[in-house]
Each structure stands twice: as structure tokens, then as C-alpha cells.
Design an enzyme around this catalytic site. Sequence first.
Site, PDB file in Angstrom:
ATOM      1  N   SER A 106     -10.641 -15.018   9.332  1.00 38.94           N
ATOM      2  CA  SER A 106     -10.629 -15.231   7.881  1.00 38.94           C
ATOM      3  C   SER A 106     -10.500 -13.876   7.190  1.00 38.94           C
ATOM      4  CB  SER A 106     -11.948 -15.873   7.472  1.00 38.94           C
ATOM      5  OG  SER A 106     -12.141 -15.756   6.087  1.00 38.94           O
ATOM      6  N   SER A 107      -9.912 -13.877   5.985  1.00 36.37           N
ATOM      7  CA  SER A 107      -9.759 -12.608   5.264  1.00 36.37           C
ATOM      8  C   SER A 107     -11.109 -12.028   4.820  1.00 36.37           C
ATOM      9  CB  SER A 107      -8.841 -12.781   4.049  1.00 36.37           C
ATOM     10  OG  SER A 107      -9.351 -13.762   3.174  1.00 36.37           O
ATOM     11  N   CYS A 108     -12.193 -12.810   4.919  1.00 37.32           N
ATOM     12  CA  CYS A 108     -13.497 -12.264   4.525  1.00 37.32           C
ATOM     13  C   CYS A 108     -14.073 -11.299   5.558  1.00 37.32           C
ATOM     14  CB  CYS A 108     -14.483 -13.371   4.196  1.00 37.32           C
ATOM     15  SG  CYS A 108     -14.996 -14.306   5.630  1.00 37.32           S
ATOM     16  N   TYR A 135     -20.806 -15.352   8.004  1.00 35.02           N
ATOM     17  CA  TYR A 135     -19.555 -15.907   8.540  1.00 35.02           C
ATOM     18  C   TYR A 135     -18.619 -14.765   8.950  1.00 35.02           C
ATOM     19  CZ  TYR A 135     -15.211 -18.679   8.425  1.00 35.02           C
ATOM     20  OH  TYR A 135     -14.021 -19.293   8.727  1.00 35.02           O
ATOM     21  N   LYS A 139     -16.940 -13.914  12.579  1.00 34.00           N
ATOM     22  CA  LYS A 139     -15.485 -13.846  12.783  1.00 34.00           C
ATOM     23  C   LYS A 139     -15.060 -12.474  13.323  1.00 34.00           C
ATOM     24  CE  LYS A 139     -14.086 -17.965  11.797  1.00 34.00           C
ATOM     25  NZ  LYS A 139     -13.452 -18.775  12.856  1.00 34.00           N
ATOM     26  N   HIS A 178     -14.248 -25.449  -0.607  1.00 36.09           N
ATOM     27  CA  HIS A 178     -13.613 -24.280  -1.213  1.00 36.09           C
ATOM     28  C   HIS A 178     -13.122 -24.651  -2.614  1.00 36.09           C
ATOM     29  CE1 HIS A 178     -13.348 -23.134   3.101  1.00 36.09           C
ATOM     30  NE2 HIS A 178     -13.651 -21.961   2.598  1.00 36.09           N
TER      31      HIS A 178
END
Length: 314
Positions: A106-108, A135, A139, A178
Site C-alpha cells: 500500500s502507498s501508506c 498497517y 506492509k 475507504h
Amino acid sequence: MTDCGIWIAGHNGMVGSAIKRLLEGQGRKTLVVDRSELDLRDQGAVVRWLKANKPSSVIFAAAKVGGIYANDHYPADFIYDNLAIETNIIHGAHLAGIDRLVFLGSSCIYPKFAPQPIPESALLTGPLEPTNEWYAIAKIAGIKLCQAYRKQYGRRYISVMPCNLYGPRDNYNLQTSHVIPALIRKFHEAKLAASSQVVVWGSGRPLREFLHVDDLAKGVVYCHDHYDEYEHVNCGAGSEVSIRQLAELVGSVVGYSGDVVFDVSRPDGTPRKLMDSSKLAALGWRPEIDLRSGLASSYSWYLEHIENQGQREA
Ligand code: GFB
């Protein structure tokens, strides 16, 4: 040798089901197992299943996911479930002799104040966004697991980082979803009730990059077939919109003409997270679904699958 098929871990989710549709449309053999038959958090069970079923490769789309509220309120679930699933599947794939695996992140994973657009090299260069650090840490661990098994055992395990996703089989539960499914549902219900306003969380100023899940599926399968490097690869739409602009767009797709008010007691999260996806573009992948038409097809999916059949839980 018999082709046992590509195991799509998480085939019932929004991402896994998009990958399954694409692979099956290409006439390729897939392998799936339901949650009721295999708990991915159970290490012994996952290893036994992988050794018994011997998939030719793994596309790893299983994850505990959610929007800003869920990430912020259930940190233990987000870090534990994701770490457990990742160690079990990646280590299990290695033990079962499976040489090819694509992990989805994920981009987070990137620092809250990363340079924009964010290159892959920004990983681990600064502090994370607090609403989703649990999270994100899980990841990041997934990326590092793939790199470790590549470095120590020569396994061809790779990682792909999507931006914010939306599409068929999205989660429409207002607490855990989301922003796109939340706004589709809020605007639709406000239209039906002839409400004068819709409440949108935060200031409306954060910028987000949204990719339709069918575009992501093409990027993931492309990487499965053609990408084999140590570094993870970004997979984003290449453009961003503010949450205010998104709300206007969803309102126009749904056909709601009331007011939008912003609830600033709710967190904004990361101010901006536009990824630099030029590495994947150089390999030949391009997104094809623009945001307005993706939102229109998502609204049709919502009307067909959710509105008339009650709300799915997360
Ligand atoms: O989609 P979202 O929950 O994910 O929120 P994040 C995006 C932005 O939309 C935030 C705002 O600024 C929210 O405050 N927003 C406005 C809303 N109205 C709503 C609403 O009704 N519901 C929701 N959910 N948001 C998640 C991460 O971050 O995105 C995960 O927590 C993961 O780790 C995922 O990376 C892709 O982009 O803030």
C-alpha cells in the site's frame, strides 16, 4: 510438469477477485481456497495447504484492510493479522518450494511527508502517518520478507505497491470503508432521503491518488509475468484529487444536488501520497480507467449488489 495454477490468496476481496477475473479471462489456471477452509493466520494450516496443493506461483492479495477510521481504531487487528498472514504465506511458499510470489502492499508504507511524487526509494526515510502506522509497518515487513527470501534463498518474490483503490466488491460499511465507497453510499442515501447536506470527514484538503482495481489487476499480473527485481514497484493512477473534488465528483455521478459539509473533528490522515509509477510505466503498464467512469461503474455496482441486498459487513 502439471500446472497447478496461480494461488490467489484473498480471492474474495476486491483486489483478489479482480485478479481472478483477469487471469481467468486470459484462460489461465487459478487456485483458490475459502476462508472457512483455511485460516491464513494459522501457520501450520497454511504450510500444510501449500505443500499439499503446490501452486505454481502465488499472488498475495489477502490482507486485513480498511479506511482511516478502522486503521486508527483497530491497530492490534491491523498489525497482527497482516504480520501473521504475511509470515505464514511467504515462509510457507518457500517451504513448499514455490519460487514465484507477488506481494501487494500500500502507498501508506511511505513517510507521511515523503517527496511527491513518491519514488520507491523513499521507503524507510521518515516517520509514518500515525492513523495507519500499524498497517504500514506490517506492509513494510511484507516487502522485507520478500527481499529476505530472495537474498538468502534466491526466491523470485516481488512486491507491488498500489495507491488508494476502488471498484467492484468494495466495502460499503461506513465505519470501516475507504472514502470512495463511503461517499457513494452517503450521497446515494442523501439523494433518496432528500437530505439538505452530506457530511464528509476531515477538511476536504487531503489529496489522494485513486486507481480502479481492474487497472491494478493488470499491473499485478504484468509484474507477475515480467518483473523480477529486489526493489518493490509502485502502481498508481499518476494523478490526484482533493477529497473536496472527489466529493463533488461523486455527488455529480450519483445525482445529488444538496450541500457538502466538512467534519473537521475527523482526521485528514496523510496530506498527500501521489506515487511515482514511472518504473512500472517503463515496463509497459498504463492505467486505462479514468476516475469519473470508474466512479460511475462503481455506483452501478453498488446499486446492483449492495443497495438492494442490505449492507455487507467489513
Ligand atoms: O479512504 P480513506 O479512509 O483512507 O480516507 P486513507 C481518505 C481521506 O478521505 C481521509 C477522508 O482524509 C478521510 O478523512 N474522508 C472523507 C473519508 N469522508 C470520509 C468517509 O466518509 N470515510 C472515509 N473512510 N474517509 C487508508 C489507510 O488511508 O487508505 C490505509 O488508513 C491504506 O492504511 C488505505 O493505506 C489505502 O488514504 O486516509
